[in-house]
Design an enzyme around this catalytic site. Sequence first.
Site, short mmCIF file in Angstrom:
data_model
loop_
_atom_site.label_atom_id
_atom_site.label_comp_id
_atom_site.label_asym_id
_atom_site.label_seq_id
_atom_site.Cartn_x
_atom_site.Cartn_y
_atom_site.Cartn_z
N HIS A 66 0.85 -1.20 0.00
CA HIS A 66 0.00 0.00 0.00
C HIS A 66 0.88 1.25 0.00
O HIS A 66 1.40 1.64 1.04
CB HIS A 66 -0.91 -0.01 1.24
N ASP A 93 1.32 2.58 3.71
CA ASP A 93 0.42 3.68 3.31
C ASP A 93 1.24 4.95 3.07
O ASP A 93 0.81 6.07 3.42
CB ASP A 93 -0.69 3.92 4.34
N GLY A 108 -1.68 12.19 5.72
CA GLY A 108 -0.74 11.25 5.13
C GLY A 108 0.67 11.42 5.63
O GLY A 108 1.09 12.53 5.95
N HIS A 168 -4.93 -0.75 6.11
CA HIS A 168 -4.65 0.16 7.24
C HIS A 168 -5.69 0.08 8.35
O HIS A 168 -6.31 1.08 8.72
CB HIS A 168 -4.38 1.59 6.78
N HIS A 180 1.31 5.33 -2.10
CA HIS A 180 0.81 6.32 -3.05
C HIS A 180 2.01 6.93 -3.76
O HIS A 180 2.84 7.56 -3.13
CB HIS A 180 0.01 7.41 -2.31
N LEU A 181 2.09 6.71 -5.08
CA LEU A 181 3.26 7.22 -5.81
C LEU A 181 2.95 8.48 -6.62
O LEU A 181 3.81 9.04 -7.25
CB LEU A 181 3.85 6.11 -6.70
N ARG A 182 1.70 8.91 -6.59
CA ARG A 182 1.27 10.25 -7.06
C ARG A 182 1.42 10.51 -8.55
O ARG A 182 1.16 11.64 -8.99
CB ARG A 182 2.00 11.35 -6.30
N HIS A 205 -10.58 0.45 2.02
CA HIS A 205 -10.30 1.51 2.99
C HIS A 205 -11.64 1.68 3.72
O HIS A 205 -12.58 2.21 3.14
CB HIS A 205 -9.88 2.77 2.22
ZN ZN Z 1 -6.65 4.63 2.70
#
Ligand code: ZN
Length: 432
Positions: free
Chosen positions: A61, A306, A325, A233, A63-65, A180
């Site tokens: 998990h 995350d 985040g 998460h 986030h590479l944006r 989520h």
């Molecule tokens: Zn999430």
Amino acid sequence: MPVLVLKGGRVLDPSSDLDGMADLRIDTISGRILDAGNDLRGDETVDCRGLVVAPGFIDMHAHLREPGAKSKETIRSGAEAAVHGGFCAVVAMPNTDPPVDNEASVAFAYLQSERAGFARVFPAGTITAGLAGESLSEMGLLARAGAVCFTDDGRCVADAGLLRCALEYSKAFGRVIMEHCEDVALSEGAVINEGPVSAVLGINGYPAVAEEIMVDRDVRLAEFTGGRLHVTHVSTAGSVHILRAAKARGVNVTCDVTPHHLLLTDDACLSFDPVFRVNPPLRSRRDADELLAGLLDGAVDCIATDHAPHTAEEKSQEFIAAPSGVIGMESAVGVLLDRLVRPGKLPLRRLVEAMSCNPARILGLDGGTLEPGARADITVLDLGLEWTVDPAKFRSKSRNCPFAGWKVVGAPVFTVVGGRIYDAIGRTCRRE
Ligand SMILES: [Zn+2]
């Protein structure tokens, strides 16, 4: 240099019940493991005496944006941060701009990953078209293009009927539905956990029940459909109780927890430092203790970061205005080794299962094992290395790390991806 030997390390592979001093031999041409044994020879040798050689860690998990917010992170910078943090593979969440709800976006992620090198990046696809929560995405096409799981992460699938369909389809594709879990009717406007700390600060709280209601609903839908649910998460004790009970009656459900929910509590928010704003929020001591108990008894399967990069400008706003985040790929292994493994709260073997074997099994990825013929994805750890978590040394483009300044013992020293060696943070942060 076709044959590489990792010499004299403690080879720890829960998937084949291996834990002992051995050499590990790798064919760097095919990128596969040849064998483990004593006095193995090859063309190149790396001295691993005093180190732990484990199957490659997988962050399921992150986030590479990219596309959409490349000033925060890109697939390349994220893949580089991953190997630097000891991860051989990363699952990229699909809530990019535009979202990964079509085959071209999946193909783009693989192309960028291949161009970058470093850790392998596997895209997740959305559950709903455009993340709008109104109709299902083309899950079959996404799966065929290589989406490794489905999630609307960032939000929950509010419509139970849609989630039911997604879970039913997931059976045909053999891919998990990663949820989520958040009932936004209960968490709207919330900034931190609802409890004594939110009361003291006088800011809106996000009650544990907002997560638990959705975990409960989703578990029931998984049980009803027989589909494969993965709750990501997990942050509350009540969620762990629901998941433990569901597993005991045979529901097809798995879950992950983050290092920050294991190691931090909402007390950190008393500082008003926006780095501690995260969704789901940091919870109470009792919640954090139950997440660890779940890891120990199998109610919790995996640890995932995350990793959620944000620019310094965004995160330097006041607490209630800052985005949620934290980044985690370059701190996770060090803080977990120091705070959980070193004091004996979590066996190293269990950490390796939670960060390698289990994510590989749940996602159906090639990895998570050191058996002969397996992909040569390997994480090498130095359990005695003392260093300080310093985001200035990270390869991530962002710096919003809640563990900045922590002095820890234990680090990944190098990462092998498909037979190729990359320096990890233990190599670049020398002994203090
Ligand atoms: Zn999430």
